[in-house]
Motif scaffolding. Structure first.
Motif, PDB file in Angstrom:
ATOM      1  N   ASP A 188       0.816  -1.213   0.000  1.00 48.14           N
ATOM      2  CA  ASP A 188       0.000   0.000   0.000  1.00 48.14           C
ATOM      3  C   ASP A 188       0.853   1.267   0.000  1.00 48.14           C
ATOM      4  O   ASP A 188       0.406   2.312  -0.472  1.00 48.14           O
ATOM      5  CB  ASP A 188      -0.941   0.010   1.213  1.00 48.14           C
ATOM      6  N   ALA A 192       0.105   4.144  -2.496  1.00 48.02           N
ATOM      7  CA  ALA A 192      -0.137   5.514  -2.061  1.00 48.02           C
ATOM      8  C   ALA A 192       0.739   6.469  -2.876  1.00 48.02           C
ATOM      9  O   ALA A 192       0.283   7.500  -3.365  1.00 48.02           O
ATOM     10  CB  ALA A 192       0.147   5.650  -0.576  1.00 48.02           C
ATOM     11  N   ASP A 196      -0.138   9.431  -5.422  1.00 51.49           N
ATOM     12  CA  ASP A 196       0.373  10.776  -5.148  1.00 51.49           C
ATOM     13  C   ASP A 196       1.178  11.321  -6.320  1.00 51.49           C
ATOM     14  O   ASP A 196       1.701  12.428  -6.237  1.00 51.49           O
ATOM     15  CB  ASP A 196       1.238  10.767  -3.878  1.00 51.49           C
TER      16      ASP A 196
ATOM     17  N   PHE B  81      -6.020   4.355   2.752  1.00 44.73           N
ATOM     18  CA  PHE B  81      -5.809   2.909   2.844  1.00 44.73           C
ATOM     19  C   PHE B  81      -6.137   2.390   4.239  1.00 44.73           C
ATOM     20  O   PHE B  81      -6.076   3.129   5.219  1.00 44.73           O
ATOM     21  CB  PHE B  81      -4.359   2.569   2.511  1.00 44.73           C
ATOM     22  N   ALA B 143      -3.682  10.383   7.109  1.00 44.58           N
ATOM     23  CA  ALA B 143      -4.009   9.746   5.830  1.00 44.58           C
ATOM     24  C   ALA B 143      -5.130  10.504   5.132  1.00 44.58           C
ATOM     25  O   ALA B 143      -5.105  10.705   3.912  1.00 44.58           O
ATOM     26  CB  ALA B 143      -4.403   8.290   6.054  1.00 44.58           C
ATOM     27  N   ARG B 146      -3.710  13.730   3.701  1.00 41.57           N
ATOM     28  CA  ARG B 146      -2.985  13.532   2.459  1.00 41.57           C
ATOM     29  C   ARG B 146      -3.957  13.396   1.289  1.00 41.57           C
ATOM     30  O   ARG B 146      -3.633  13.755   0.156  1.00 41.57           O
ATOM     31  CB  ARG B 146      -2.117  12.280   2.582  1.00 41.57           C
TER      32      ARG B 146
END
Lengths: 297, 368
Positions: A188, A192, A196, B81, B143, B146
């Motif tokens: 993950d 991520a 991004d 996530f 999170a 972000r």
């Protein structure tokens, strides 16, 4: 057929009762035995080193005294002076340093990238390729020594740094190590980074690389140590005294008519020194690297 | 902005189909919940929308643009996530700023936007910390930070609350709803927790084995489950679901299971007429009334004498499990009802609210 009223996926998971490993409440005798064995093992490992260090400070006469002296009564630096004055010892050390450093730097870069590819990327033939990498791990160096020498000789690389460095770069153990290390990182994190806006290389550079630093240090130290103590290949590839590495050079000290044990010991002590320093400074990472699983959380 | 359309979207791993032919139109601003047990394909579907998994078949549109081949970063979606996936080597500030940095937003603007997002989430004082120095709830908010700092048109959330403890989960659930109300961004939320699904979703999508079972507003899905699976998945305690057969007797239609015959009211009898003889009856626990006097069941066609096998007090309610013959029923009763295991009681089923499921488990009321 009856209508489905029970659903396997809705059933609560089977009770996972993991037997907690009973902590060994052994008697202190057990501990004493463990420590006793460790002390004996450490002693056995240390004695030769201590004797070499002791010998390097002895003059020729006290060398052969019986019973041997552990701490020389009249310590002398003559052996070190002789070594540095009469032999190209500094050059050998420089050779070792150049070769070990170059191999270490290149291997850390290549192996971490290859390890990332094998651990996290998907491409056709990945498993087969990794198997090939692993297979090369199982071929003993002695089996490839002669063909390798012929290749390097035909490339006119004998007695050159390139000849010393290039073959060492192809060892697969670092790739394997880095792959195992990177595999422990949660997928993950890359996902991520992907969301991004990172490219595959940016994921490696900005997310993976900082996280595997302990692993890189372990690989670096291992590689440096292996190269520093490597003997067979430098012996085969170097025929000129000025292209000897430390191991070959120190060994050449005894291949004269007599063996000057004092000078030989001084050479051994000086060649051990950098390794000991490297290890002392990077010990923190070294231990961190062996518990790398703690990275996850 | 923020409309997502899935057309016949499938995912295959070798021969195994993880997601099969999902069709779904998600409106702008909608909060939609993908709900199902683990392995039902809901996370895979979410990852396909994010671009982290390739689509085997079908098309995904975001704001009318086909995104099947777009990079994740180019889809204008942000994802939260399950394990937060914070970068452990970066501070909170750098974590939140990372997506802006990677897309080349100017430093001063980055700084302002990060502080704004952090302010909205109460993270101002934590900006210099690293993830390992934060609690689970704080990590969760980083999170989120972000994700929101990018101002995406769609939020994707993969079980974001599952790593929090029960109390924090309720609190964060409310915060997420407030955030959604404020930002008005389309949110696709994956969970296996029916409470989260019921409380948060404008609509819920119940999945099983990669196949969408039902789509609808939570209360509607609860009240009118499309099939036995949806009925069993939603509701706690679980719906009482018994397989049996239908008898069109002289006195009306009856449902017979393991020797227990239950006369069906006109609404269900009507449905039964069109059905095959195989059927299942579903009655939710709140639609079963416990009668302390078993004799009171005499004469009532929808009442059954039963023996109590289990009593579970949960404070606000009392779950009473009782058996009639081989059939076991769980009822939601008054919390202080004096019942004990072994006692004989009466159960009155409120069949007006019961469900009759026919062939392949489909709700007969919704069939055709």
């Amino acid at each position: 057929m009856a209508i489905e009223t029970e659903f396997a996926e809705l059933r609560p998971p089977a009770d996972i009762t993991r037997a907690t490993a009973a902590r060994r409440k052994g008697p202190s005798l057990y501990l004493i035995a463990i420590y006793g064995i460790l002390v004996i093992a450490a002693f056995i490992a240390l004695v030769p080193f201590l004797y070499v260090i002791s010998t390097s400070f002895k003059d020729t006469i006290s060398l052969f005294q019986y019973p041997p002296e552990w701490i020389p009564s009249e310590p002398t630096l003559d052996n070190f002076r002789g070594l540095l004055a009469d032999y190209p010892f500094v050059r050998w050390m420089l050779n070792s340093f150049v070769v070990a450093s170059a191999v270490t730097i290149v291997k850390v870069v290549i192996d971490s990238m290859a390890g990332y590819a094998f651990a996290k990327m998907t491409f056709p033939g990945k498993d087969a390729l990794f198997l090939v990498v692993l297979m090369t791990l199982m071929v003993p160096f002695a089996a490839t020594l002669i063909p390798l020498f012929i290749i390097v000789r035909d490339l006119n690389l004998t007695n050159t740094y390139a000849g010393l460095i290039l073959p060492a770069l192809a060892s697969p153990i670092g790739i394997f190590m880095m792959r195992q290390f990177i595999e422990t990182l949660p997928t993950d994190l890359e996902n991520a980074a992907r969301l991004d806006g990172c490219s595959e290389f940016q994921i490696f550079r900005r997310v993976i690389l900082p996280l595997i630093r302990p692993g890189l240090v372990v690989l670096g130290v291992f590689t440096f140590m292996t190269q520093w103590t490597s003997y067979l290949w430098p012996l085969v590839i170097g025929t000129k005294t000025e292209m000897f590495t430390l191991t070959v050079g120190v060994q050449s000290l005894r291949s004269l008519f007599t063996v000057n044990w004092g000078i030989l010991s001084a050479g051994a002590v000086l060649s051990m020194l950098p390794l000991v320093l490297v290890f002392l400074f990077l010990q923190r990472y070294f231990i961190a690297g062996s518990i790398a699983g703690a990275l996850k959380e | 902005m923020g409309q997502v359309d899935l057309i016949q979207v499938s995912k295959r791993y070798g021969t195994a189909e993880a997601v099969s032919a999902v069709n779904l139109a998600i409106a702008d601003h909608e909060f939609i919940v993908l709900l199902g047990p683990s392995g039902c394909g809901k996370s895979t579907l979410l990852k396909m929308i994010a671009g982290l998994e390739d689509v085997s078949d079908g098309e995904i549109y975001i704001d009318g643009n086909l995104v099947n081949y777009a990079r994740p970063a180019d889809r204008n979606v942000a994802m939260v996530f399950q394990n937060y996936a914070l970068y452990p080597h970066m501070t909170v500030f750098d974590n939140i700023a990372f997506p802006l940095k990677m897309t080349g937003v100017a430093k001063s603007e980055t700084d302002q936007r990060v502080r704004q997002a952090a302010g909205a989430l109460g993270l101002e004082t934590l900006l210099d910390r690293r993830p390992e120095q934060l609690s689970g709830g704080q990590r969760q908010r980083v999170a989120l930070g972000r994700a929101i700092v990018r101002e995406p048109s769609v939020f994707l959330m993969d079980e974001p609350l599952s790593n929090l403890d029960a109390q924090l989960r309720v609190q964060t659930r409310e915060e997420l709803l407030r955030l959604h109300a404020r930002l008005q961004r389309t949110t696709i939320y994956v969970t296996h927790d029916q409470i989260e699904a019921m409380t948060m979703g404008h609509r819920i999508v119940v999945m099983r084995g990669g196949v969408v079972q039902q789509v609808g507003p939570p209360q509607q899905v609860y009240d009118e489950p499309a099939n036995t699976f949806v009925a069993a998945f939603l509701g706690s305690p679980r719906i009482n679901l018994h397989a049996g057969r239908l008898d069109q007797g002289g006195s009306g239609a009856t449902f017979v299971a393991n020797g227990t015959a239950i006369l069906l009211p006109p609404r269900l009898a009507e449905l039964a007429r069109a059905a095959t003889t195989e059927a299942a009856l579903g009655v939710r626990p709140e639609n079963i009334h416990v009668l302390l006097d078993p004799a009171a069941t005499d004469g009532a066609s929808n009442a059954l004498p039963a023996t109590v096998s289990l009593v579970e007090p949960v404070g606000s309610d009392l779950y009473v499990t009782a058996t009639t013959g081989d059939l076991s029923w769980t009822a939601r009763a008054e919390p202080r009802l004096p019942v004990t295991p072994g006692q004989t009681i009466g159960l009155r089923l409120d069949l007006q609210r019961a469900h009759l499921f026919g062939e392949s488990g489909r709700n007969l009321a919704l069939a055709g």
